[in-house]
Write a protein that holds these residues in place. Sequence first.
Motif, mmCIF file in Angstrom:
data_model
loop_
_atom_site.group_PDB
_atom_site.id
_atom_site.type_symbol
_atom_site.label_atom_id
_atom_site.label_comp_id
_atom_site.label_asym_id
_atom_site.label_seq_id
_atom_site.Cartn_x
_atom_site.Cartn_y
_atom_site.Cartn_z
ATOM 1 N N ASN A 188 1.024 -1.113 -0.100
ATOM 2 C CA ASN A 188 -0.088 0.196 0.409
ATOM 3 C C ASN A 188 1.347 1.060 -0.017
ATOM 4 O OD1 ASN A 188 -1.726 -1.484 0.090
ATOM 5 N ND2 ASN A 188 -2.483 -1.610 2.377
ATOM 6 N N LYS A 189 1.917 1.012 -1.200
ATOM 7 C CA LYS A 189 2.513 2.485 -0.951
ATOM 8 C C LYS A 189 4.188 2.615 0.531
ATOM 9 C CE LYS A 189 0.337 4.259 -4.690
ATOM 10 N NZ LYS A 189 -1.368 3.136 -4.638
ATOM 11 N N ALA A 190 3.522 2.020 0.761
ATOM 12 C CA ALA A 190 5.010 1.789 1.957
ATOM 13 C C ALA A 190 6.334 0.949 1.757
ATOM 14 C CB ALA A 190 4.427 2.365 3.656
ATOM 15 N N VAL A 191 6.629 1.371 2.138
ATOM 16 C CA VAL A 191 8.450 0.213 1.709
ATOM 17 C C VAL A 191 8.349 -0.307 2.848
ATOM 18 C CG1 VAL A 191 10.570 0.210 1.426
ATOM 19 C CG2 VAL A 191 9.175 1.679 -0.409
ATOM 20 N N VAL A 192 8.072 -2.230 2.890
ATOM 21 C CA VAL A 192 7.941 -3.074 4.051
ATOM 22 C C VAL A 192 9.296 -3.132 4.764
ATOM 23 C CG1 VAL A 192 7.087 -4.843 4.727
ATOM 24 C CG2 VAL A 192 5.856 -3.635 3.268
ATOM 25 N N TRP A 193 9.972 -3.385 3.150
ATOM 26 C CA TRP A 193 11.309 -3.943 3.015
ATOM 27 C C TRP A 193 12.153 -3.525 1.823
ATOM 28 C CZ3 TRP A 193 13.989 -7.812 0.477
ATOM 29 C CH2 TRP A 193 15.783 -8.181 1.541
ATOM 30 N N GLN A 194 13.787 -3.355 2.188
ATOM 31 C CA GLN A 194 14.421 -2.984 0.589
ATOM 32 C C GLN A 194 16.065 -3.407 0.931
ATOM 33 O OE1 GLN A 194 15.312 0.779 -0.161
ATOM 34 N NE2 GLN A 194 14.205 1.184 2.343
ATOM 35 N N LYS A 195 17.028 -3.947 -0.304
ATOM 36 C CA LYS A 195 18.101 -4.535 0.118
ATOM 37 C C LYS A 195 19.099 -4.050 -0.966
ATOM 38 C CE LYS A 195 21.120 -7.836 -0.943
ATOM 39 N NZ LYS A 195 21.633 -7.933 -2.477
ATOM 40 N N ALA A 196 19.732 -2.716 -0.830
ATOM 41 C CA ALA A 196 20.768 -2.769 -2.136
ATOM 42 C C ALA A 196 21.404 -3.630 -2.602
ATOM 43 C CB ALA A 196 21.264 -1.231 -1.174
ATOM 44 N N ARG A 197 21.626 -3.108 -3.516
ATOM 45 C CA ARG A 197 23.183 -4.122 -4.267
ATOM 46 C C ARG A 197 24.282 -3.871 -3.398
ATOM 47 N NH1 ARG A 197 22.737 -1.072 -9.643
ATOM 48 N NH2 ARG A 197 20.717 -2.298 -9.590
ATOM 49 N N VAL A 198 25.067 -5.407 -3.319
ATOM 50 C CA VAL A 198 26.284 -5.062 -2.778
ATOM 51 C C VAL A 198 26.861 -6.658 -3.695
ATOM 52 C CG1 VAL A 198 24.748 -4.573 -0.339
ATOM 53 C CG2 VAL A 198 24.983 -7.421 -1.439
ATOM 54 N N SER A 199 27.830 -6.547 -3.216
ATOM 55 C CA SER A 199 29.212 -6.847 -4.051
ATOM 56 C C SER A 199 29.484 -8.586 -3.890
ATOM 57 C CB SER A 199 30.500 -6.624 -3.884
ATOM 58 O OG SER A 199 30.772 -6.207 -2.472
ATOM 59 N N ASP A 200 29.476 -8.978 -2.876
ATOM 60 C CA ASP A 200 29.437 -10.481 -2.711
ATOM 61 C C ASP A 200 28.428 -10.931 -1.293
ATOM 62 O OD1 ASP A 200 29.895 -9.456 -0.053
ATOM 63 O OD2 ASP A 200 31.972 -9.084 -0.294
ATOM 64 N N HIS A 201 28.412 -12.283 -0.948
ATOM 65 C CA HIS A 201 27.341 -12.720 -0.499
ATOM 66 C C HIS A 201 27.244 -12.624 1.345
ATOM 67 C CE1 HIS A 201 27.409 -16.362 -3.415
ATOM 68 N NE2 HIS A 201 26.309 -15.798 -2.853
ATOM 69 N N ARG A 202 28.571 -12.511 1.494
ATOM 70 C CA ARG A 202 28.771 -11.985 3.228
ATOM 71 C C ARG A 202 27.719 -10.469 3.425
ATOM 72 N NH1 ARG A 202 31.664 -11.993 7.444
ATOM 73 N NH2 ARG A 202 31.608 -10.094 8.165
ATOM 74 N N ALA A 203 28.085 -9.593 2.198
ATOM 75 C CA ALA A 203 28.101 -8.455 2.366
ATOM 76 C C ALA A 203 25.837 -8.661 2.454
ATOM 77 C CB ALA A 203 28.235 -7.464 1.201
ATOM 78 N N ALA A 204 25.810 -9.452 1.582
ATOM 79 C CA ALA A 204 23.922 -9.852 0.859
ATOM 80 C C ALA A 204 23.642 -10.798 2.409
ATOM 81 C CB ALA A 204 24.388 -10.492 -0.443
ATOM 82 N N LEU A 205 23.963 -11.283 2.996
ATOM 83 C CA LEU A 205 23.578 -11.836 3.890
ATOM 84 C C LEU A 205 23.987 -10.944 4.829
ATOM 85 C CD1 LEU A 205 22.763 -14.588 5.507
ATOM 86 C CD2 LEU A 205 25.187 -15.669 5.972
ATOM 87 N N MET A 206 24.215 -9.786 5.015
ATOM 88 C CA MET A 206 24.697 -9.398 6.363
ATOM 89 C C MET A 206 23.613 -7.851 5.817
ATOM 90 S SD MET A 206 27.035 -7.448 8.238
ATOM 91 C CE MET A 206 28.730 -6.662 7.611
ATOM 92 N N ALA A 207 23.295 -7.686 5.304
ATOM 93 C CA ALA A 207 21.810 -7.175 4.651
ATOM 94 C C ALA A 207 20.682 -7.122 5.231
ATOM 95 C CB ALA A 207 21.680 -6.753 3.180
#
Length: 341
Positions: A188-207
């Motif tokens: 309903n137009k409110a951001v519930v969750w988001q993840k930015a682009r990152v460079s590796d799996h570690r950073a992705a998991l951390m995000a």
Amino acid sequence: AETVRLLSSSQVINSVVNVVKELLENSLDAGSTSIDVKLENYGLDRIEVRDNGSGIEASDVAVMAVKHYTSKISCHEDLERLETYGFRGEALGSICAVSEVCVTTKTGADDVSIQYTLDVTGHIVSQRPSHLGQGTTVCALKLFKNLPVRRQYYSNTKKCKEEMKKVQDLLMAYAVVKPGLRVTLTHNKAVVWQKARVSDHRAALMAVIGAACMANLLPLQHRQEQPEITIQGYFPKPGCDYTSSSSSSPDKTFVFVNDRPVHHKDILKVFVSVQCKLLNARFRDPSCRRYPTMMMNIIIPPSTVDVNVTPDKTQVMLHYKEAVLSAVEAMLVSLYGAAAK
Ligand code: ADP
Ligand code: MG
């Protein structure tokens, strides 16, 4: 024929999270690095998935939602080297059967995007130019409008909230295996969750799990030949007690087979049994057996996996299941064995 279509489609597409999963996988298969998922009224009024992928060629548009059309495999052998999430050509057609679908798409070669409106059989009923950039946006409106019982199921707000949590968990799982993916979930137009682009799996998991949870994990890799199995992941550090109820860490147990999020009962059983044997006596109390926050990707030759066991492709059949389970066990014993002595 209408009824048969509806029945078989509503088996493939049986929930909001299912629709999101299929659309998301299509976006990933199209090479997207940015995906926005927007729900209205928990997805019942509107599910929109927008990507910046390859777009759909004009010649494919007419057939894309026709049952069993897929651009991803052309012969039986292709199944053995499958590298895409989709392969059955079933999703778009099924979504058309249970909702009102429109698809807007533009390839790199197109001048403008075109918005196509599809009917229940997946055929184009109208089209008009629109203003979107390269990629594809699929909208599914009025989900299950022709399935009153299922619609009724969602009349309960608690159910809707559970479903939305599942959508978020699903996006998180793909976000973990796809570091280069930027993804947002909006309700309903409110951001519930988001993840930015990152460079590796570690950073992705951390995000996804947060720095505090990440601090309890250890990277580990296990590789073996014959059969060829690679296991990569982040596992609870030896001695780390994630069973205590005071732990604020959310249960985020991510298991993948070849980057595909899977239901992981057998694999997690191995995890729990190793923990039981080696570590924590509290594990013997079944009420304490919470699954840990961790991530494990099992990489095996595509020809040794059958993902076609259930319509939603989350159950996998492994040709070398015992070998995979014992590889997982060996890896965990090497991690926790020393601590247990
Ligand atoms: P499958 O994924 O099994 O091929 P689907 O019904 O999900 O079947 O999609 C049918 C076809 O539509 C795909 O094979 C692909 O060619 C095209 N398609 C669907 N969604 C997208 C998208 N987001 N980007 C590019 N092509 C898409
Ligand atoms: Mg698909």
